[in-house]
Design a protein around this motif. Structure first.
Motif, PDB file in Angstrom:
ATOM      1  N   ALA A   1      -3.721 -11.602  14.138  1.00 25.75           N
ATOM      2  CA  ALA A   1      -4.262 -10.426  14.616  1.00 25.75           C
ATOM      3  C   ALA A   1      -4.656  -9.552  13.930  1.00 25.75           C
ATOM      4  N   ASN A   2      -5.213  -8.279  14.591  1.00 22.87           N
ATOM      5  CA  ASN A   2      -5.713  -7.052  13.636  1.00 22.87           C
ATOM      6  C   ASN A   2      -4.390  -6.523  12.901  1.00 22.87           C
ATOM      7  N   GLY A   3      -4.415  -6.376  11.750  1.00 21.82           N
ATOM      8  CA  GLY A   3      -3.420  -5.847  10.850  1.00 21.82           C
ATOM      9  C   GLY A   3      -2.633  -6.726  10.240  1.00 21.82           C
ATOM     10  N   ALA A   4      -2.810  -8.047  10.492  1.00 21.50           N
ATOM     11  CA  ALA A   4      -1.826  -9.218  10.157  1.00 21.50           C
ATOM     12  C   ALA A   4      -1.660  -9.194   8.671  1.00 21.50           C
ATOM     13  N   GLY A   5      -2.837  -8.690   8.026  1.00 17.32           N
ATOM     14  CA  GLY A   5      -2.964  -8.784   6.440  1.00 17.32           C
ATOM     15  C   GLY A   5      -3.999  -9.889   5.984  1.00 17.32           C
ATOM     16  N   LYS A   6      -4.727 -10.234   6.782  1.00 15.90           N
ATOM     17  CA  LYS A   6      -5.659 -11.161   6.599  1.00 15.90           C
ATOM     18  C   LYS A   6      -6.767 -10.600   5.065  1.00 15.90           C
ATOM     19  N   SER A   7      -7.240  -9.239   5.494  1.00  8.91           N
ATOM     20  CA  SER A   7      -8.253  -8.856   4.396  1.00  8.91           C
ATOM     21  C   SER A   7      -7.255  -8.427   3.260  1.00  8.91           C
ATOM     22  N   THR A   8      -6.163  -8.031   3.386  1.00  6.27           N
ATOM     23  CA  THR A   8      -5.213  -7.927   2.239  1.00  6.27           C
ATOM     24  C   THR A   8      -5.018  -9.004   1.463  1.00  6.27           C
TER      25      THR A   8
ATOM     26  N   ALA B   1       2.444  -4.909   2.957  1.00  4.54           N
ATOM     27  CA  ALA B   1       1.220  -5.443   3.883  1.00  4.54           C
ATOM     28  C   ALA B   1       1.686  -6.927   3.697  1.00  4.54           C
TER      29      ALA B   1
ATOM     30  N   GLU C   1     -14.494 -12.300   7.615  1.00  5.92           N
ATOM     31  CA  GLU C   1     -15.088 -11.958   8.727  1.00  5.92           C
ATOM     32  C   GLU C   1     -16.485 -12.067   8.651  1.00  5.92           C
TER      33      GLU C   1
ATOM     34  N   TYR D   1       0.916  -1.076   0.079  1.00  4.82           N
ATOM     35  CA  TYR D   1      -0.034  -0.102  -0.049  1.00  4.82           C
ATOM     36  C   TYR D   1       0.941   1.143  -0.023  1.00  4.82           C
TER      37      TYR D   1
ATOM     38  N   GLN E   1     -11.638 -13.572  12.677  1.00  3.47           N
ATOM     39  CA  GLN E   1     -10.886 -13.072  14.066  1.00  3.47           C
ATOM     40  C   GLN E   1     -11.567 -14.024  15.116  1.00  3.47           C
TER      41      GLN E   1
ATOM     42  N   ARG F   1      -8.013  -9.436  -0.706  1.00  2.00           N
ATOM     43  CA  ARG F   1      -7.896  -8.576  -1.827  1.00  2.00           C
ATOM     44  C   ARG F   1      -7.077  -8.798  -2.991  1.00  2.00           C
TER      45      ARG F   1
HETATM   46  P1  ATP Z   1      -8.058  -6.857  10.653  1.00  2.00           P
HETATM   47  O1  ATP Z   1      -8.101  -8.243  11.581  1.00  2.00           O
HETATM   48  O2  ATP Z   1      -8.151  -5.693  11.770  1.00  2.00           O
HETATM   49  O3  ATP Z   1      -9.204  -6.582   9.819  1.00  2.00           O
HETATM   50  P2  ATP Z   1      -6.160  -7.771   8.879  1.00  2.00           P
HETATM   51  O4  ATP Z   1      -5.461  -8.725   9.261  1.00  2.00           O
HETATM   52  O5  ATP Z   1      -7.471  -8.132   7.823  1.00  2.00           O
HETATM   53  O6  ATP Z   1      -6.652  -7.044   9.903  1.00  2.00           O
HETATM   54  P3  ATP Z   1      -5.367  -5.772   6.887  1.00  2.00           P
HETATM   55  O7  ATP Z   1      -6.679  -5.211   6.546  1.00  2.00           O
HETATM   56  O8  ATP Z   1      -5.272  -6.743   5.662  1.00  2.00           O
HETATM   57  O9  ATP Z   1      -5.401  -6.644   8.098  1.00  2.00           O
HETATM   58  O10 ATP Z   1      -4.156  -4.694   7.090  1.00  2.00           O
HETATM   59  C1  ATP Z   1      -2.765  -5.116   6.917  1.00  2.00           C
HETATM   60  C2  ATP Z   1      -1.853  -3.947   7.078  1.00  2.00           C
HETATM   61  O11 ATP Z   1      -2.063  -3.261   5.679  1.00  2.00           O
HETATM   62  C3  ATP Z   1      -2.420  -3.180   8.279  1.00  2.00           C
HETATM   63  O12 ATP Z   1      -0.939  -2.712   8.644  1.00  2.00           O
HETATM   64  C4  ATP Z   1      -3.084  -1.881   7.672  1.00  2.00           C
HETATM   65  O13 ATP Z   1      -2.852  -0.627   8.298  1.00  2.00           O
HETATM   66  C5  ATP Z   1      -2.470  -2.038   6.241  1.00  2.00           C
HETATM   67  N1  ATP Z   1      -3.508  -1.342   5.207  1.00  2.00           N
HETATM   68  C6  ATP Z   1      -4.541  -1.906   4.863  1.00  2.00           C
HETATM   69  N2  ATP Z   1      -5.367  -1.478   3.940  1.00  2.00           N
HETATM   70  C7  ATP Z   1      -4.567  -0.358   3.669  1.00  2.00           C
HETATM   71  C8  ATP Z   1      -4.662   0.725   2.710  1.00  2.00           C
HETATM   72  N3  ATP Z   1      -5.524   0.989   1.951  1.00  2.00           N
HETATM   73  N4  ATP Z   1      -3.614   1.678   2.817  1.00  2.00           N
HETATM   74  C9  ATP Z   1      -2.685   1.489   3.638  1.00  2.00           C
HETATM   75  N5  ATP Z   1      -2.293   0.767   4.448  1.00  2.00           N
HETATM   76  C10 ATP Z   1      -3.378  -0.184   4.441  1.00  2.00           C
END
Ligand code: ATP
Length: 236
Positions: A36-43, A17, A161, A12, A193, A46
């Protein structure tokens, strides 16, 4: 292998990420991705659905390299993500929302069959079929999002989620439905989660930490893994 992710990285802007993650989903499996939160699961989701381009690595679906394929063309190949959060069409009725899920299809008999199936899986949606999506409760909207994704008859259903924000009883229900969907023949990749429930339902799972896969195994193995218990299951 239905889905094969090989050494995928994602940026990003200047923030990295995903750092070279590799994972596989075999046909017929439920695979969970926990972390955990922010680990990169949603990424990761995507990257698979094509909402964000990857910076390196390869994604194969059904043997085809889809790394650079447009998101809508991935949907046509049977790779469908239930919208993140509750991305339904608020002004459309439940039935219209479900119809939209089948927009890539022309087989009317098959669509009607899948509509029956979705309404059977989610009796609550059947009761509210004429109601505008925007007036459904949060949990009902979440069900509608899953139902709509199913209407595309995906080969691989990506769920980000699905239990988020649901009351405990509905969480149970949504996991039961995911198992049913899988037993009816749909492969599922699930981000959660709620690691306990996800691991209990998944055939296999991966643990993601700051953009790297740090562990994988059967759901059962990870449920009993001390470090997973410590970090993600809230019990020592
Ligand atoms: P959660 O359980 O909190 O949803 P996650 O594991 O799904 O977390 P992601 O949403 O994949 O985590 O985010 C992974 C990292 O990428 C995080 O550090 C987040 O801040 C960063 N990130 C996600 N989307 C963007 C974006 N659009 N621009 C910049 N950084 C991003």
């Amino acid at each position: 292998m239905l889905l094969e992710i090989d050494d995928v990285s994602l940026l990003y802007g200047r923030i990295q990420a995903l750092h070279g993650i590799s994972l596989q989903v075999d046909e017929g499996e439920i695979v969970a991705l926990i972390g955990a939160n922010g680990a990169g699961k949603s990424t990761t989701m995507r990257a698979i659905s094509g909402i964000r381009p990857v910076a390196g690595g390869r994604i194969l679906f059904n043997g085809e390299d889809i790394t650079k394929l447009r998101a809508d063309l991935r949907v046509r190949r049977g790779l469908c993500q239930a919208p993140e959060g509750r991305g339904i069409f608020p002004g459309m009725t439940v039935l219209e929302n479900l119809d939209m899920g089948a927009y890539t299809r022309r087989d009317r008999a098959g669509i009607a069959q899948d509509l029956d199936r979705v309404l059977n899986l989610f009796p609550r949606l059947a009761e509210r079929r004429k109601q505008p999506g925007g007036t459904l409760s949060g949990g009902e909207q979440q069900m509608l999002a899953v139902g709509r994704a199913l209407m595309s008859r995906p080969k691989l259903l990506l769920l980000d989620e699905p239990s988020m924000g649901l009351a405990p009883m509905l969480i149970q229900q949504i996991f039961t439905i995911i198992t049913e969907i899988n037993e009816q023949g749909t492969t599922v990749l699930l981000v959660e989660q709620n690691a306990q429930q996800a691991l209990a339902r998944a055939h296999r799972a991966y643990v993601l930490e700051t953009g790297r896969i740090v562990k994988s195994g059967t759901g059962e193995e990870l449920l009993h893994d001390p470090s997973v218990k410590d970090a993600y299951l809230g019990v020592a």
